[in-house]
Scaffold this motif. Structure first.
Motif, short mmCIF file in Angstrom:
data_model
loop_
_atom_site.label_atom_id
_atom_site.label_comp_id
_atom_site.label_asym_id
_atom_site.label_seq_id
_atom_site.Cartn_x
_atom_site.Cartn_y
_atom_site.Cartn_z
N VAL A 168 0.85 -1.20 0.00
CA VAL A 168 0.00 0.00 0.00
C VAL A 168 0.89 1.25 0.00
CG1 VAL A 168 -1.74 1.32 1.27
CG2 VAL A 168 -1.90 -1.18 1.17
N GLY A 169 1.95 1.20 0.77
CA GLY A 169 2.88 2.33 0.83
C GLY A 169 3.52 2.60 -0.53
N PHE A 170 4.02 1.55 -1.16
CA PHE A 170 4.68 1.72 -2.47
C PHE A 170 3.68 2.24 -3.51
CE2 PHE A 170 7.89 -1.26 -0.71
CZ PHE A 170 9.04 -0.54 -1.02
N GLU A 171 2.47 1.65 -3.49
CA GLU A 171 1.50 2.08 -4.50
C GLU A 171 1.06 3.53 -4.28
OE1 GLU A 171 -1.15 -1.27 -4.41
OE2 GLU A 171 0.31 -2.32 -5.69
N THR A 172 0.93 3.91 -3.01
CA THR A 172 0.57 5.30 -2.71
C THR A 172 1.67 6.24 -3.20
OG1 THR A 172 -0.62 4.51 -0.78
CG2 THR A 172 -0.20 6.87 -0.87
N ALA A 173 2.91 5.85 -2.97
CA ALA A 173 4.04 6.68 -3.41
C ALA A 173 4.06 6.79 -4.93
CB ALA A 173 5.36 6.09 -2.91
N ARG A 174 3.73 5.69 -5.60
CA ARG A 174 3.73 5.68 -7.07
C ARG A 174 2.73 6.69 -7.62
NH1 ARG A 174 3.69 -0.18 -9.58
NH2 ARG A 174 5.95 0.04 -9.59
N ALA A 175 1.60 6.86 -6.91
CA ALA A 175 0.58 7.81 -7.37
C ALA A 175 0.91 9.25 -6.96
CB ALA A 175 -0.78 7.41 -6.81
N ARG A 176 2.01 9.42 -6.21
CA ARG A 176 2.39 10.77 -5.76
C ARG A 176 3.78 11.11 -6.29
NH1 ARG A 176 0.06 13.05 -1.09
NH2 ARG A 176 2.20 13.59 -0.52
N ARG A 177 4.72 11.45 -5.38
CA ARG A 177 6.04 11.90 -5.83
C ARG A 177 7.08 10.77 -5.87
NH1 ARG A 177 4.58 15.79 -2.07
NH2 ARG A 177 6.36 15.43 -0.70
N GLY A 178 6.63 9.53 -5.63
CA GLY A 178 7.53 8.39 -5.83
C GLY A 178 8.54 8.16 -4.72
N LYS A 179 8.26 8.71 -3.51
CA LYS A 179 9.21 8.53 -2.40
C LYS A 179 8.51 7.86 -1.22
CE LYS A 179 11.55 12.05 -1.04
NZ LYS A 179 11.88 13.46 -0.69
N LEU A 180 9.10 6.77 -0.74
CA LEU A 180 8.52 6.07 0.41
C LEU A 180 9.55 6.00 1.53
CD1 LEU A 180 6.15 4.41 1.59
CD2 LEU A 180 7.29 2.37 0.70
N CYS A 181 9.16 6.42 2.72
CA CYS A 181 10.03 6.32 3.89
C CYS A 181 9.38 5.34 4.87
CB CYS A 181 10.21 7.69 4.55
SG CYS A 181 11.24 7.61 6.02
N SER A 182 10.07 4.25 5.15
CA SER A 182 9.57 3.26 6.10
C SER A 182 10.14 3.58 7.48
CB SER A 182 9.99 1.86 5.64
OG SER A 182 9.73 0.93 6.66
N VAL A 183 9.26 3.71 8.45
CA VAL A 183 9.69 4.12 9.81
C VAL A 183 9.61 2.92 10.75
CG1 VAL A 183 9.09 5.56 11.78
CG2 VAL A 183 9.07 6.53 9.48
N ASP A 184 10.69 2.67 11.46
CA ASP A 184 10.74 1.52 12.37
C ASP A 184 11.68 1.83 13.54
OD1 ASP A 184 13.49 0.97 11.72
OD2 ASP A 184 12.84 -0.11 9.93
#
Ligand code: IPM
Ligand code: MG
Length: 346
Positions: A168-184
């Motif tokens: 879901v994170g990757f797909e959301t990023a794909r529909a926006r500016r293409g950047k995903l930050c995973s926080v852990d």
């Protein structure tokens, strides 16, 4: 299309009432049924999520939710507390993906806790996993060997849970500016180490997305220091709960942030990220915009009414441009007057 209205506690009924007025103005395709939830349901029926309420939520095409939480109920056994209603709905309906967009309406730059030039750059979506983590692990009270009281809550994620929210994170990023930050918190927690490993594995399916990782403590700092660096954040249930409240204040007010909680088929529950605010309940002080914006997300994601969603969002912006402000935004409008301002803009 049947919409379940679950107003809940505190300011929930007030903000839902304004939202229904707005929905009625933009479409006649919706049919509403209301049911009690949270402390209100406990007081009326002895349970925070009565079977008829759960049944309505299952039958409905989408759910519009106010808020739960009632200080009268804070000493009840945990399974009877108001909060269990929203946790139960998320779990029972498989609503695992929580989308919390934080954008600054430019008219509200002065309402942000941050300097206007820092706040102005905020345009992110926090994707919070909603069905797992320490929220749903084994928990309880026990005695230590020396007879001292000990509380415990088990944190865990399995790899499938991580992979599905990562997608879901990757797909959301794909529909926006293409950047995903995973926080852990992979430097300390095994749960987070698995989280990070699985996010990296899934990233192979999304070579076009720029993936980064951040520890949650650093993410909390970066949200205040330079929130404009974030496009999409994906994180677990507990970290997402905390970071989204923080992001809301960076974006002006907790009274402004909507959310969508989705299952695998775009069925969703839509709610403001704020709580029931018992201290101001019933006084017409609540800001209904987070709920009105949640309803716009509902039209877009679950009901296929994107044009109507756009109209609502544009009307909120126009109302703010025209100077409409509730107390949390430094103004004087009541909840109903803010609803009026949005209707006028429509
Ligand atoms: C939220 C709320 C809930 C949560 C509470 C009411 C159980 O804080 O939706 O962010 O912790 O998830
Ligand atoms: Mg929260």
């Amino acid at each position: 299309m049947l919409i379940a209205l679950l107003p809940g506690d505190g300011i929930g009924p007030e903000v839902i009432a304004e939202t229904v007025r707005v929905l009625d103005r933009v479409t006649d395709q919706l049919r509403f049924e209301t049911a009690p939830v949270g402390g209100a349901a406990y007081k009326a029926e002895g349970h925070p999520l009565p079977p008829a309420t759960l049944d309505l939520a299952k039958r409905a095409k989408a759910i519009l939710f106010g808020a739960v939480g009632d200080p009268d109920c804070d000493r009840l056994e945990r399974h009877l507390r108001p909060e269990q209603a929203i946790l139960g709905l998320r779990k029972e309906l498989g609503l695992f993906a929580n989308l919390r967009p934080a954008t600054l309406f430019k008219e509200l730059a002065d309402a942000s806790a941050l300097r206007p030039e820092v706040a102005g750059a905020i345009d992110m979506v926090i994707i919070r996993e909603l069905n797992g983590d320490v929220y749903f692990g084994e928990k309880g009270m026990r005695k230590t060997a020396s007879g001292r009281r000990e509380g415990y809550d088990i944190m865990s994620y399995d790899e499938d849970e991580v992979a599905r929210i990562a997608r879901v994170g990757f797909e959301t990023a794909r529909a926006r500016r293409g950047k995903l930050c995973s926080v852990d918190k992979a430097n300390v927690l095994e749960t987070s180490q698995l989280w990070r490993d699985v996010v990296i594995e899934v990233s192979a399916e999304f070579p076009d997305i720029e993936l980064s990782h951040m520890y949650v403590d650093n993410a909390a700092m970066q949200l205040v220091r330079n929130p404009g660096q974030f496009d999409v954040i994906v994180t677990g249930n507990l970290f997402g709960d905390i970071l989204s409240d923080q992001a809301s204040m960076c974006a002006g007010s907790i009274g402004m942030l909507p959310s969508a909680s989705l299952d695998a088929n775009q069925k969703g529950l839509y709610e403001p990220i704020h709580g029931s605010a018992p201290d101001i309940a019933g006084q017409g002080k609540a800001n209904p915009l987070a709920t009105i914006l949640s309803a716009a997300m509902m039209l877009r994601y679950s009901l296929g009414l994107a044009a109507e969603a756009d109209r609502i969002e544009a009307a909120v912006a126009t109302a703010l441009e025209n100077g409409a402000r509730t107390l949390d935004l430094g103004g004087k409008l009541t909840t109903t007057q803010m609803g009026d301002a949005v209707l006028a803009a429509l």
